[in-house]
Design an enzyme around this catalytic site. Structure first.
Site, PDB file in Angstrom:
ATOM      1  N   ASP A  82      -2.354 -12.048   5.758  1.00  0.00           N
ATOM      2  CA  ASP A  82      -3.577 -12.662   6.603  1.00  0.00           C
ATOM      3  C   ASP A  82      -5.026 -12.666   5.882  1.00  0.00           C
ATOM      4  O   ASP A  82      -5.490 -13.555   5.627  1.00  0.00           O
ATOM      5  CB  ASP A  82      -3.587 -12.154   8.073  1.00  0.00           C
ATOM      6  N   LYS A 139       0.951  -1.062  -0.227  1.00  0.00           N
ATOM      7  CA  LYS A 139       0.023  -0.101   0.027  1.00  0.00           C
ATOM      8  C   LYS A 139       0.712   1.102   0.046  1.00  0.00           C
ATOM      9  O   LYS A 139       0.863   2.095   0.878  1.00  0.00           O
ATOM     10  CB  LYS A 139      -0.927  -0.089   1.250  1.00  0.00           C
TER      11      LYS A 139
END
Ligand code: IPM
Ligand code: MN
Length: 353
Positions: free
Chosen positions: A243, A187
């Site tokens: 995750d 990001k």
């Protein structure tokens, strides 16, 4: 080969699927003449109840002395519903990852042709999807500095250059052995930690000219995974993104009960399903043991015992083709098999092979 395996069955459906994982390991040992010994150890909610610690020192020692750890799952609703609980089962899993230095979590997302209809995505999108998510496992928000108050709280997404570099090297090694396409998911348009990842990856990509490296923002990657999962070959990402994306990945396959994983790093490697402890399924003989059994395949493959891994995969495929399946993936009208019956069928297949 002589192998010492530490067996951490944990909570919920853990002990049931572990029983099948161990039975399959023993069947392979018989077939290929390996001398495998098992040592059970406590972890998770179970360990909190018995000794007050979700990853007791004894368990740590058992893991350190073993060649590999076979892990099932931890977690219990009695802790989920109590935000004031001081110790949680999940802390045991995190302690294990940190203490064993398991910085690389390898999560393959593979589809099974006969289960394509179970995927919520369209057949033509999913068929042939086959990628690996390499999740950094001992850094980021999971382990960064944190503070927890009643009015304010924070977690720190800390990464250092060596941490980023070593996980990227693992990812490049995998990409080299596959279709030579690495996607670095970050990001970087918002997060400083992501910009470090991107910076390090851009410096390193020149060392791997045979691999095509591309960069993708995590929000876009989440979309791309369901729009065009075949785009991916190897993706590498930080702990939290990994995750989240791997739960999404498991959906592509059609059941969470099918995906194994390997965690490797500085000490003993750990092999575990990516699904959780599913407390609602506990004791009902309905949990799918395949992710645990495929984790055993990954264990053998880690030690370069390729034929052993192959036979397990063949047995798993054959069980699916024969409709020997737990309820969540069974076809309508076909008999339902339980955890034990699926495990036993696979053991018999290996014995007869
Ligand atoms: C996983 C699990 C764990 C994680 C939990 C149980 C702490 O979701 O292995 O993906 O968040 O890493
Ligand atoms: Mn998870």
């Amino acid at each position: 080969m002589d192998l010492k395996i530490a067996v951490l069955a944990g909570d919920g459906i853990g002990p049931e699927i572990m029983e099948q994982g161990v039975a399959v390991t023993k069947a392979i040992a018989r077939k290929f003449n390996h001398n495998i010994t098992f040592k059970e150890a406590l972890c998770g909610a179970h360990a909190i109840d018995e000794v007050g610690d979700p990853f007791p020192e004894d368990t740590f020692q058992t893991c350190m002395e073993a060649d590999a750890v076979l892990f099932a799952s931890v977690g219990d609703p009695k802790f989920d519903n109590d935000p004031t609980a001081k110790v949680r089962p999940e802390q045991g899993l995190l302690a294990m990852r940190k203490k064993l230095g398991l910085f690389a979590n390898i999560r393959p997302v593979e589809t099974f042709d006969c289960l394509i209809h179970k995927s919520p995505l369209k057949d033509e999108l999913v068929r042939g999807a086959d990628f690996i998510c390499i999740r950094e496992l001992t850094g980021g928000m999971y382990f960064g500095q944190k503070q927890e108050g009643t009015d304010e709280a924070f977690d720190t997404n800390f990464y250092s250059r060596p941490e980023v570099e070593r996980i990227l090297r693992v990812a490049y090694q995998y990409a080299r052995q596959r279709r030579k396409h690495l996607t670095v998911v970050d990001k970087a348009n918002v997060l400083a930690s992501s910009r470090l990842w991107r910076h390090v990856a851009q410096e390193m990509m020149g060392e791997y000219p045979d691999v095509t490296t591309d960069f993708m923002y995590v929000d876009n990657a989440a979309m791309r995974m369901i729009q065009d999962p075949r785009f991916f070959d190897v993706m590498v990402t930080e702990n939290t993104f990994g995750d989240i994306l791997t739960d999404e990945g498991s959906c592509i396959t059609g059941s969470m009960g099918l995906l194994p994983s390997a965690s490797t790093g500085e000490h003993t490697p750990v092999f575990e399903p990516i699904h959780g402890s599913w407390p609602q399924g506990k004791g009902l003989n309905i949990a799918n043991p395949l992710a645990q059994i495929l984790s055993v395949a990954m264990l053998f493959e880690y030690f370069d015992l390729k034929e052993e891994g192959k036979l397990i995969r063949r047995a798993v495929n054959a069980s699916l083709d024969a409709n020997v399946r737990t309820p969540e993936i069974q076809v309508e009208g076909a008999p339902k098999y339980g955890t034990r019956e699926v495990g036993q069928w696979i053991v018999d297949y290996i014995d007869k092979a």
